[in-house]
Design a protein around this motif. Sequence first.
Motif, PDB file in Angstrom:
ATOM      1  N   TYR A  47       0.833  -1.205   0.000  1.00 61.84           N
ATOM      2  CA  TYR A  47       0.000   0.000   0.000  1.00 61.84           C
ATOM      3  C   TYR A  47       0.866   1.253   0.000  1.00 61.84           C
ATOM      4  O   TYR A  47       1.841   1.342   0.742  1.00 61.84           O
ATOM      5  CB  TYR A  47      -0.904  -0.015   1.229  1.00 61.84           C
ATOM      6  N   SER A  48       0.508   2.206  -0.845  1.00 61.30           N
ATOM      7  CA  SER A  48       1.224   3.490  -0.871  1.00 61.30           C
ATOM      8  C   SER A  48       0.254   4.602  -1.251  1.00 61.30           C
ATOM      9  O   SER A  48       0.403   5.265  -2.273  1.00 61.30           O
ATOM     10  CB  SER A  48       2.402   3.442  -1.840  1.00 61.30           C
ATOM     11  N   GLY A  49      -0.774   4.756  -0.478  1.00 55.05           N
ATOM     12  CA  GLY A  49      -1.790   5.753  -0.778  1.00 55.05           C
ATOM     13  C   GLY A  49      -2.920   5.154  -1.599  1.00 55.05           C
ATOM     14  O   GLY A  49      -3.052   3.949  -1.708  1.00 55.05           O
ATOM     15  N   SER A  50      -3.711   6.001  -2.189  1.00 54.92           N
ATOM     16  CA  SER A  50      -4.906   5.530  -2.899  1.00 54.92           C
ATOM     17  C   SER A  50      -4.639   5.114  -4.345  1.00 54.92           C
ATOM     18  O   SER A  50      -5.570   4.802  -5.070  1.00 54.92           O
ATOM     19  CB  SER A  50      -5.969   6.621  -2.873  1.00 54.92           C
ATOM     20  N   LEU A  51      -3.389   5.106  -4.761  1.00 53.04           N
ATOM     21  CA  LEU A  51      -3.062   4.725  -6.131  1.00 53.04           C
ATOM     22  C   LEU A  51      -3.175   3.225  -6.341  1.00 53.04           C
ATOM     23  O   LEU A  51      -3.106   2.441  -5.399  1.00 53.04           O
ATOM     24  CB  LEU A  51      -1.633   5.172  -6.459  1.00 53.04           C
ATOM     25  N   ALA A  52      -3.322   2.828  -7.601  1.00 53.17           N
ATOM     26  CA  ALA A  52      -3.326   1.401  -7.939  1.00 53.17           C
ATOM     27  C   ALA A  52      -1.975   0.799  -7.551  1.00 53.17           C
ATOM     28  O   ALA A  52      -0.963   1.489  -7.504  1.00 53.17           O
ATOM     29  CB  ALA A  52      -3.587   1.221  -9.432  1.00 53.17           C
ATOM     30  N   ARG A  53      -1.965  -0.489  -7.269  1.00 50.85           N
ATOM     31  CA  ARG A  53      -0.741  -1.177  -6.856  1.00 50.85           C
ATOM     32  C   ARG A  53       0.018  -1.696  -8.058  1.00 50.85           C
ATOM     33  O   ARG A  53      -0.570  -2.224  -9.008  1.00 50.85           O
ATOM     34  CB  ARG A  53      -1.069  -2.371  -5.968  1.00 50.85           C
ATOM     35  N   ALA A  54       1.337  -1.586  -8.014  1.00 45.92           N
ATOM     36  CA  ALA A  54       2.182  -2.125  -9.079  1.00 45.92           C
ATOM     37  C   ALA A  54       2.149  -3.647  -9.013  1.00 45.92           C
ATOM     38  O   ALA A  54       2.173  -4.240  -7.937  1.00 45.92           O
ATOM     39  CB  ALA A  54       3.611  -1.623  -8.925  1.00 45.92           C
ATOM     40  N   VAL A  55       2.082  -4.274 -10.172  1.00 43.30           N
ATOM     41  CA  VAL A  55       2.124  -5.733 -10.253  1.00 43.30           C
ATOM     42  C   VAL A  55       3.589  -6.155 -10.178  1.00 43.30           C
ATOM     43  O   VAL A  55       4.435  -5.618 -10.884  1.00 43.30           O
ATOM     44  CB  VAL A  55       1.465  -6.228 -11.561  1.00 43.30           C
ATOM     45  N   SER A  56       3.876  -7.117  -9.300  1.00 39.70           N
ATOM     46  CA  SER A  56       5.260  -7.499  -9.007  1.00 39.70           C
ATOM     47  C   SER A  56       5.641  -8.878  -9.521  1.00 39.70           C
ATOM     48  O   SER A  56       6.664  -9.421  -9.109  1.00 39.70           O
ATOM     49  CB  SER A  56       5.489  -7.462  -7.495  1.00 39.70           C
ATOM     50  N   VAL A  57       4.837  -9.458 -10.385  1.00 31.95           N
ATOM     51  CA  VAL A  57       5.118 -10.812 -10.867  1.00 31.95           C
ATOM     52  C   VAL A  57       4.913 -10.877 -12.381  1.00 31.95           C
ATOM     53  O   VAL A  57       4.030 -10.221 -12.914  1.00 31.95           O
ATOM     54  CB  VAL A  57       4.231 -11.854 -10.133  1.00 31.95           C
ATOM     55  N   THR A  58       5.757 -11.643 -13.033  1.00 28.24           N
ATOM     56  CA  THR A  58       5.603 -11.867 -14.468  1.00 28.24           C
ATOM     57  C   THR A  58       4.942 -13.228 -14.701  1.00 28.24           C
ATOM     58  O   THR A  58       4.870 -14.055 -13.784  1.00 28.24           O
ATOM     59  CB  THR A  58       6.974 -11.876 -15.178  1.00 28.24           C
ATOM     60  N   ARG A  59       4.492 -13.440 -15.905  1.00 29.01           N
ATOM     61  CA  ARG A  59       3.886 -14.737 -16.230  1.00 29.01           C
ATOM     62  C   ARG A  59       4.880 -15.875 -15.985  1.00 29.01           C
ATOM     63  O   ARG A  59       4.522 -16.917 -15.449  1.00 29.01           O
ATOM     64  CB  ARG A  59       3.404 -14.762 -17.677  1.00 29.01           C
ATOM     65  N   GLU A  60       6.137 -15.665 -16.347  1.00 28.45           N
ATOM     66  CA  GLU A  60       7.155 -16.704 -16.158  1.00 28.45           C
ATOM     67  C   GLU A  60       7.336 -17.032 -14.677  1.00 28.45           C
ATOM     68  O   GLU A  60       7.443 -18.205 -14.307  1.00 28.45           O
ATOM     69  CB  GLU A  60       8.490 -16.266 -16.764  1.00 28.45           C
ATOM     70  N   GLN A  61       7.373 -16.010 -13.835  1.00 33.67           N
ATOM     71  CA  GLN A  61       7.507 -16.233 -12.388  1.00 33.67           C
ATOM     72  C   GLN A  61       6.294 -16.984 -11.842  1.00 33.67           C
ATOM     73  O   GLN A  61       6.437 -17.879 -11.013  1.00 33.67           O
ATOM     74  CB  GLN A  61       7.666 -14.894 -11.656  1.00 33.67           C
ATOM     75  N   TRP A  62       5.116 -16.619 -12.317  1.00 29.18           N
ATOM     76  CA  TRP A  62       3.887 -17.280 -11.872  1.00 29.18           C
ATOM     77  C   TRP A  62       3.887 -18.748 -12.292  1.00 29.18           C
ATOM     78  O   TRP A  62       3.563 -19.626 -11.503  1.00 29.18           O
ATOM     79  CB  TRP A  62       2.676 -16.547 -12.424  1.00 29.18           C
ATOM     80  N   GLU A  63       4.262 -19.026 -13.530  1.00 23.41           N
ATOM     81  CA  GLU A  63       4.283 -20.407 -14.000  1.00 23.41           C
ATOM     82  C   GLU A  63       5.310 -21.235 -13.232  1.00 23.41           C
ATOM     83  O   GLU A  63       5.046 -22.389 -12.887  1.00 23.41           O
ATOM     84  CB  GLU A  63       4.545 -20.444 -15.499  1.00 23.41           C
ATOM     85  N   GLU A  64       6.466 -20.651 -12.941  1.00 28.24           N
ATOM     86  CA  GLU A  64       7.485 -21.354 -12.151  1.00 28.24           C
ATOM     87  C   GLU A  64       6.962 -21.645 -10.744  1.00 28.24           C
ATOM     88  O   GLU A  64       7.154 -22.742 -10.219  1.00 28.24           O
ATOM     89  CB  GLU A  64       8.768 -20.517 -12.073  1.00 28.24           C
ATOM     90  N   ARG A  65       6.315 -20.700 -10.161  1.00 28.83           N
ATOM     91  CA  ARG A  65       5.756 -20.889  -8.812  1.00 28.83           C
ATOM     92  C   ARG A  65       4.700 -21.986  -8.807  1.00 28.83           C
ATOM     93  O   ARG A  65       4.651 -22.811  -7.882  1.00 28.83           O
ATOM     94  CB  ARG A  65       5.160 -19.568  -8.347  1.00 28.83           C
ATOM     95  N   ARG A  66       3.879 -22.028  -9.833  1.00 31.63           N
ATOM     96  CA  ARG A  66       2.849 -23.085  -9.932  1.00 31.63           C
ATOM     97  C   ARG A  66       3.487 -24.448 -10.117  1.00 31.63           C
ATOM     98  O   ARG A  66       3.033 -25.439  -9.548  1.00 31.63           O
ATOM     99  CB  ARG A  66       1.886 -22.768 -11.076  1.00 31.63           C
ATOM    100  N   ARG A  67       4.571 -24.507 -10.930  1.00 26.16           N
ATOM    101  CA  ARG A  67       5.259 -25.793 -11.130  1.00 26.16           C
ATOM    102  C   ARG A  67       5.852 -26.303  -9.824  1.00 26.16           C
ATOM    103  O   ARG A  67       5.758 -27.484  -9.512  1.00 26.16           O
ATOM    104  CB  ARG A  67       6.364 -25.654 -12.167  1.00 26.16           C
ATOM    105  N   ARG A  68       6.467 -25.399  -9.045  1.00 22.17           N
ATOM    106  CA  ARG A  68       7.088 -25.798  -7.779  1.00 22.17           C
ATOM    107  C   ARG A  68       6.060 -26.266  -6.755  1.00 22.17           C
ATOM    108  O   ARG A  68       6.362 -27.123  -5.941  1.00 22.17           O
ATOM    109  CB  ARG A  68       7.901 -24.642  -7.191  1.00 22.17           C
ATOM    110  N   SER A  69       4.855 -25.712  -6.806  1.00 19.35           N
ATOM    111  CA  SER A  69       3.846 -26.081  -5.816  1.00 19.35           C
ATOM    112  C   SER A  69       3.058 -27.329  -6.214  1.00 19.35           C
ATOM    113  O   SER A  69       2.280 -27.843  -5.423  1.00 19.35           O
ATOM    114  CB  SER A  69       2.893 -24.914  -5.565  1.00 19.35           C
ATOM    115  N   SER A  70       3.255 -27.809  -7.416  1.00 18.38           N
ATOM    116  CA  SER A  70       2.515 -29.004  -7.875  1.00 18.38           C
ATOM    117  C   SER A  70       3.163 -30.280  -7.406  1.00 18.38           C
ATOM    118  O   SER A  70       4.294 -30.411  -7.157  1.00 18.38           O
ATOM    119  CB  SER A  70       2.446 -29.028  -9.392  1.00 18.38           C
TER     120      SER A  70
END
Length: 70
Positions: A47-70
Amino acid sequence: LLARAVETILGLESVSLSRIQRELGITYYSAARVFVRLEKEGFIAPYSGSLARAVSVTREQWEERRRRSS
């Protein structure tokens, strides 16, 4: 629901709670809970005020995280 939210934000520079609510078709309360989890798990910036939040993950990072949790 968290996985659907992450899929929704991938490729975006920033995201707001209302966008999560609209895209997932859920109540404000449910969207707020998802938003908190997205922050706690490092998918969006803190959180940094009322502005939208920056997205901190890429598709590649998300796919890697899903592979590790499977």
